[in-house]
Design an enzyme around this catalytic site. Structure first.
Site, short mmCIF file in Angstrom:
data_model
loop_
_atom_site.label_atom_id
_atom_site.label_comp_id
_atom_site.label_asym_id
_atom_site.label_seq_id
_atom_site.Cartn_x
_atom_site.Cartn_y
_atom_site.Cartn_z
N LYS A 240 3.59 -6.71 0.74
CA LYS A 240 2.92 -6.25 1.88
C LYS A 240 4.11 -5.75 2.53
O LYS A 240 5.55 -6.19 2.65
CB LYS A 240 2.34 -7.21 2.95
CG LYS A 240 1.63 -6.95 4.13
CD LYS A 240 0.96 -8.31 4.70
CE LYS A 240 0.03 -7.51 5.71
NZ LYS A 240 0.24 -6.48 6.65
N SER A 241 3.96 -4.58 3.70
CA SER A 241 5.32 -3.97 4.38
C SER A 241 5.79 -4.92 5.31
O SER A 241 4.95 -5.68 6.03
CB SER A 241 4.46 -2.78 5.24
OG SER A 241 4.15 -1.79 4.09
N ASN B 86 -9.65 -1.10 7.15
CA ASN B 86 -8.90 -2.25 7.86
C ASN B 86 -7.98 -1.58 8.95
O ASN B 86 -7.59 -0.58 9.19
CB ASN B 86 -8.18 -3.07 6.77
CG ASN B 86 -6.84 -2.13 6.40
OD1 ASN B 86 -5.88 -2.38 7.14
ND2 ASN B 86 -6.66 -1.22 5.48
N ALA B 87 -7.75 -2.61 9.89
CA ALA B 87 -6.92 -2.14 10.97
C ALA B 87 -5.95 -3.66 11.24
O ALA B 87 -6.28 -4.32 12.16
CB ALA B 87 -7.45 -1.84 12.15
N CYS C 158 1.21 4.35 7.11
CA CYS C 158 -0.20 3.71 7.66
C CYS C 158 -0.75 4.56 8.97
O CYS C 158 0.01 4.83 9.68
CB CYS C 158 0.26 2.58 8.15
SG CYS C 158 -0.50 1.21 8.86
N LYS D 104 5.63 6.51 0.31
CA LYS D 104 4.40 6.48 0.22
C LYS D 104 3.69 7.32 1.39
O LYS D 104 3.91 7.18 2.45
CB LYS D 104 3.80 4.95 0.42
CG LYS D 104 2.38 4.92 0.20
CD LYS D 104 1.87 3.41 0.13
CE LYS D 104 0.39 3.25 -0.21
NZ LYS D 104 -0.14 1.88 -0.41
N THR E 237 -4.12 4.77 3.04
CA THR E 237 -5.67 4.99 3.55
C THR E 237 -5.73 6.35 4.54
O THR E 237 -4.95 6.86 5.22
CB THR E 237 -6.08 3.95 4.38
OG1 THR E 237 -5.25 3.55 5.30
CG2 THR E 237 -6.16 2.58 3.29
N SER F 178 -8.11 -2.34 -2.99
CA SER F 178 -9.16 -2.88 -2.63
C SER F 178 -10.06 -3.35 -3.55
O SER F 178 -10.75 -4.32 -3.27
CB SER F 178 -9.99 -1.80 -1.81
OG SER F 178 -9.58 -1.30 -0.87
#
Length: 298
Positions: free
Chosen positions: A45-46, A69-70, A125, A160, A188, A261
């Site tokens: 995870k970031s 997601n948020a 993101c 990314k 996303t 996902s």
């Protein structure tokens, strides 16, 4: 592990092209260890320099073809996360995902994770303030971020990228010019969902990032376009749920493929994809590395 599944991405040797995508399994070494038994590599995870609480619930919702997601780049902070990752077993290579506001902050983060096999820069993101897409949509800033991180480490650095920019190839070229060892495409898409009875947005942050099978055609096109213009490796990400999706991404130009996902629906997805890819290579007699970009040569 069959030789036909092995791939090399910017010097990182992987037993198969399947990678855990960032942001899916939280910040636990135990979770990463479990998945790394069958994955070719895992991405954490970031993490940022300081702890980030993230957005309140609801932060993740289902929709017909995936998730929205948020979470808000919730993170324990670099120092605490580095301690947690000391329990990572290294069954497969570990890539640490980083987010920051400035090139200098990105470079500083690297010093906490000297044990990592590589770094992924979160420049994409879509639902965090002043980081992610906010810095990843400016080619000059992307070039400088990558350049600063490369000065701080000899490990491979992957940028990314987001589909929520006017020209993803332009951003990809900027990352390549900055010295990136590879590109991850894509993060996303921006999206939201409204409760028709409550007559209000469902997510606490109103909007979030759309992932899952519905975005796969967008991701494949981004990989295709980047492969046409760049000389560095590309890692595909977005909507992978079956072995056929993996092959499609690789034909478009991806050397490896991230899965995110799909883990919400099956915690054995890496095992099942791996076994299916073994069957595919036995059927065709091909090495997976040999099919990368093959659709461009058809």
């Amino acid at each position: 592990m069959p030789e036909a599944l092995k791939v090399s991405v910017a010097g990182i040797e992987m037993r198969n092209p399947l990678m855990l995508a960032s942001g899916v399994m939280g910040s636990s070494s135990a979770s990463l260890n479990r998945l790394s038994e069958h994955a070719g590599a895992v991405v954490t995870k970031s993490v940022g320099l300081e702890p980030v609480e993230g957005y309140r619930n609801p932060a993740v919702i289902n929709y017909s073809h995936g998730l929205i997601n948020a979470v808000g780049l919730a993170s324990p902070g670099a120092k605490a996360f580095a301690e947690e990752l000391k329990d990572y077993a290294f069954y497969s290579p570990l890539i640490v995902s980083l987010f920051a506001h400035t090139p200098e902050e990105f470079a500083e983060l690297v010093s906490y994770f000297e044990f990592a096999d590589g770094f992924e820069l979160n420049l994409s993101c879509p639902h965090a303030k002043n980081v992610g897409l906010a810095v990843g949509s400016d080619p000059e800033l992307v070039r400088e971020i990558v350049r600063e991180v490369k000065r701080a480490t000899r490990r491979p650095v992957f940028a990314k990228l987001s589909p929520n920019v006017s020209d993803i190839v332009e951003i990809g070229k900027a990352a390549e010019e900055g010295g990136a060892d590879g590109i991850v495409a894509i993060n996303t898409l921006k999206g939201m969902k409204i409760d028709i009875f409550a007559k209000r947005p469902i997510l606490s942050n109103v909007s979030g990032g759309v992932s899952g099978e519905g975005i796969k055609p967008v991701a494949v096109k981004c990989v295709w376009d980047l492969y046409e213009e760049l000389s560095i490796p590309i890692i595909g990400s977005g909507g992978v749920t079956s072995w056929k999706d993996v092959i499609e991404f690789m034909l478009a130009g991806a050397r490896a493929v991230q899965i995110g996902s799909a883990l919400f629906y099956s915690n054995r997805i890496f095992y099942s994809l791996k076994e299916s890819l073994i069957a595919y290579t036995r059927m065709t007699g091909e090495r997976l590395e040999d099919i990368v970009g093959a659709a461009h040569r058809a």
